[in-house]
Design a protein around this motif. Structure first.
Motif, PDB file in Angstrom:
ATOM      1  N   THR A  14       1.873   6.543  11.471  1.00  0.00           N
ATOM      2  CA  THR A  14       2.666   5.350  11.290  1.00  0.00           C
ATOM      3  C   THR A  14       2.446   4.700   9.502  1.00  0.00           C
ATOM      4  OG1 THR A  14       2.086   4.447  13.296  1.00  0.00           O
ATOM      5  CG2 THR A  14       2.865   2.710  11.762  1.00  0.00           C
ATOM      6  N   SER A  15       3.584   4.484   8.850  1.00  0.00           N
ATOM      7  CA  SER A  15       3.458   4.291   7.550  1.00  0.00           C
ATOM      8  C   SER A  15       2.983   2.711   7.311  1.00  0.00           C
ATOM      9  CB  SER A  15       5.002   4.344   6.966  1.00  0.00           C
ATOM     10  OG  SER A  15       5.866   3.553   7.485  1.00  0.00           O
ATOM     11  N   LYS A 411       1.884   4.317  -0.906  1.00  0.00           N
ATOM     12  CA  LYS A 411       2.888   3.607  -0.391  1.00  0.00           C
ATOM     13  C   LYS A 411       2.513   2.826   0.946  1.00  0.00           C
ATOM     14  CE  LYS A 411       7.769   3.826   1.111  1.00  0.00           C
ATOM     15  NZ  LYS A 411       8.074   2.197   0.535  1.00  0.00           N
ATOM     16  N   THR A 412       1.673   3.864   1.788  1.00  0.00           N
ATOM     17  CA  THR A 412       1.265   3.182   3.198  1.00  0.00           C
ATOM     18  C   THR A 412       0.367   1.887   2.895  1.00  0.00           C
ATOM     19  OG1 THR A 412       1.623   5.412   4.419  1.00  0.00           O
ATOM     20  CG2 THR A 412       0.082   3.812   5.134  1.00  0.00           C
ATOM     21  N   ASP A 415       2.504  -1.052   1.133  1.00  0.00           N
ATOM     22  CA  ASP A 415       3.587  -1.856   2.102  1.00  0.00           C
ATOM     23  C   ASP A 415       2.712  -2.411   3.037  1.00  0.00           C
ATOM     24  OD1 ASP A 415       5.460  -0.550   0.443  1.00  0.00           O
ATOM     25  OD2 ASP A 415       5.907   0.944   1.816  1.00  0.00           O
ATOM     26  N   SER A 416       1.706  -1.766   3.910  1.00  0.00           N
ATOM     27  CA  SER A 416       0.961  -2.304   5.078  1.00  0.00           C
ATOM     28  C   SER A 416       0.465  -3.770   4.326  1.00  0.00           C
ATOM     29  CB  SER A 416      -0.173  -1.381   5.350  1.00  0.00           C
ATOM     30  OG  SER A 416       0.481  -0.285   5.872  1.00  0.00           O
ATOM     31  N   GLU A 417      -0.242  -3.636   3.317  1.00  0.00           N
ATOM     32  CA  GLU A 417      -0.776  -4.927   2.720  1.00  0.00           C
ATOM     33  C   GLU A 417       0.110  -6.128   2.384  1.00  0.00           C
ATOM     34  OE1 GLU A 417      -4.526  -7.041   1.789  1.00  0.00           O
ATOM     35  OE2 GLU A 417      -3.891  -5.279   3.203  1.00  0.00           O
ATOM     36  N   PHE A 437       0.651  -1.111  -7.266  1.00  0.00           N
ATOM     37  CA  PHE A 437      -0.078  -0.099  -7.631  1.00  0.00           C
ATOM     38  C   PHE A 437       0.197   0.349  -9.108  1.00  0.00           C
ATOM     39  CE2 PHE A 437      -0.559   4.611  -8.235  1.00  0.00           C
ATOM     40  CZ  PHE A 437      -1.958   4.798  -7.917  1.00  0.00           C
ATOM     41  N   LEU A 438      -0.478  -0.376  -9.922  1.00  0.00           N
ATOM     42  CA  LEU A 438      -0.338  -0.072 -11.498  1.00  0.00           C
ATOM     43  C   LEU A 438      -0.695   0.832 -12.270  1.00  0.00           C
ATOM     44  CD1 LEU A 438      -1.201  -4.056 -12.096  1.00  0.00           C
ATOM     45  CD2 LEU A 438       1.088  -2.923 -11.785  1.00  0.00           C
ATOM     46  N   GLU A 439       0.253   1.486 -12.882  1.00  0.00           N
ATOM     47  CA  GLU A 439      -0.263   2.915 -13.657  1.00  0.00           C
ATOM     48  C   GLU A 439      -1.320   2.614 -14.769  1.00  0.00           C
ATOM     49  OE1 GLU A 439       1.818   6.469 -16.485  1.00  0.00           O
ATOM     50  OE2 GLU A 439       2.945   4.583 -15.644  1.00  0.00           O
TER      51      GLU A 439
END
Length: 483
Positions: A14-15, A411-412, A415-417, A437-439
């Protein structure tokens, strides 16, 4: 790939990851208990026990109204009787194998009904009864006499009519008794025993592994007014298992500070200034019972969190105190006016106030205030929300540790958070939240080492501690006279 002809299905993870529930205000209380009243006095010595009811706590630890000697009983009474909060984790540091004294050959007169009632905290397993000082053989428990504690915590020895002591008017006792006065601050601070096992406050790191729950509050009523104990509490709460944080509830010593005007000096001189530290003064009176203020704040936090689905976003200030007054430890009454209580609040001290609606807790700031004004470190409720975020994030995404570092993994998590935090925003627990998520926070050197950083922006609400109504006389309403 094996040949296949037909229709089939498969699945992928699950994503979106479901969040892990935590007990935001789980209290862990350190102190001494009357273990001599239990079936096994050694069962819970420097061994945390989780209790969901009064009966469970009393069976495990015993109960006594002498809270000066048995400090855990104060928290037990407050949590279960006054605030109806559960669960609570107790850590008893009174060791009957160490904190004891011995009595040998004490001759005691029996009452007319062939009983003897003793108030001493005797360890039943050590009790030996003889007919006289000259007797060589001990009387036999269950044959010659019985010994048991009554509901008042007193030991009752009853001579049996068909036993060897039946004709005696006195008996001779040898026994060990627990000595709570032998417990020192070092016993609460703890360390490691001869087998290398943690004791005292060192057991904080063991709570999650034992109960799958993260401490939300650490308290030690009767001990936290000791600056050395408070310093260790503060340090341990900042780094639980190298992963989590929580607050500690501490008291200003009312034996040393008998007036509100001396609290700030004592607080600063003794370094009660932690960002995760709640500082309380004075004590709380409920009828004839005297509690440490920290004990009641612990109960209030539990009640408040429970009313908010275990989300610690609301301040424990201006909540009902189960109290009939404020006092010093010796029972001397303390009366605080609103300006005096507000002065304490401005110094980073929680207190109590009887101003509107009965007795209420009063104060929003951690001990770090006013030296620290960073909102996440100065407001108790904001600090607790950040600590709760520590817990929830770590426990939710621990399952993703050592998974392949791919865009799908990142991404998981992001997105989940974001979904979880959006839910908190929609319910009013947060004013806003954003997860990125910062480079620039994830250089190639860290990515090569398998290190990623997620940046969560969260805005817990601050308490509305000053509400002002600005009044103005509106002369334009004179027009109503001509309508």
């Amino acid at each position: 790939m094996a040949f296949f002809h037909g229709v089939k299905a498969s699945e992928v993870p699950t994503s979106v990851v479901a969040p892990v529930a935590t007990t935001a205000g789980l209290p862990v209380v350190f102190g001494t208990a009357p273990v001599h009243l239990t079936d096994d006095p050694t069962a819970y010595v420097n061994r945390p026990v989780i209790c969901y009811s009064w009966a469970e706590a009393e069976a495990a630890l015993g109960y006594s109204d002498d809270w000066d000697k048995y400090t855990l009983c104060e928290a037990m009474y407050s949590e279960f009787k006054l605030y109806a909060v559960k669960p609570i984790i107790f850590v008893n540091v009174l060791n009957p194998a160490v904190h004891k004294s011995s009595v040998s050959g004490a001759e005691k007169n029996l009452a007319a009904d062939k009983t003897l009632t003793l108030e001493e905290p005797i360890l039943l397993a050590s009790l030996k009864v003889k007919a006289s000082p000259e007797a060589e053989a001990d009387a036999v428990l269950g044959t010659d006499y019985t010994a048991a504690y009554n509901d008042d915590g007193k030991l009752v020895i009853t001579v049996l009519a068909d036993g060897a002591l039946a004709s005696n008017t006195s008996i001779v006792l040898t026994y060990d008794k627990v000595d709570p006065t032998a417990v020192t601050a070092n016993s609460v601070i703890g360390g490691a025993d001869s087998n290398g096992n943690p004791t005292g406050l060192e057991l904080i790191d063991s709570i999650y592994t034992l109960f799958a729950m993260v401490p939300g509050i650490v308290a030690a009523p009767g001990w936290s007014e000791n600056p050395t104990v408070a310093a260790v509490m503060k340090a341990k709460c900042l780094n639980i298992s190298e992963l989590f944080r929580c607050i500690c509830l501490t008291d200003v010593d009312t034996a040393s500070v008998t007036s509100y005007s001396g609290v700030n000096t004592w607080k600063n001189n003794n370094n009660y200034t932690g960002t995760n530290q709640v500082v309380c003064w004075p004590c709380v009176k409920q009828g004839d019972m005297v509690f440490h203020m920290s004990t009641h704040i612990m109960g209030i936090i539990g009640v408040t969190d429970a009313a908010n689905d275990d989300v610690p976003y609301q301040s424990p200030s201006n909540q009902t105190l189960q109290a009939t007054g404020l006092c010093l430890k010796n029972g001397t009454e303390v009366n605080l006016s609103l300006p005096q209580a507000n002065l304490l609040n401005s110094q980073g001290v929680m207190t109590g106030l009887n101003f509107s609606g009965g007795w209420k807790s009063w104060g929003n700031y951690t001990g770090a205030y006013p030296g620290t004004t960073d909102v996440k470190d100065s407001f108790i409720c904001v600090r607790r929300m950040f600590d709760w975020q520590y817990q929830t994030f770590v426990l939710t995404y621990w399952q993703k540790v050592d998974q392949p570092l791919t865009p799908r993994l990142i991404k998981t998590i992001v997105d989940s958070e974001q979904i979880r935090l959006n839910g908190l925003v929609s319910r009013g627990f947060l004013l806003g939240a954003d997860v990125k998520f910062l480079e620039e926070e994830n250089p190639d050197t860290d990515l090569l080492a398998g290190i990623i950083r997620i940046h969560s922006y969260i805005t817990p609400p601050v308490p509305a501690q000053e509400i002002e109504d600005i009044l103005e006389y509106d002369v334009s309403n004179f027009k109503a006279l001509f309508s």
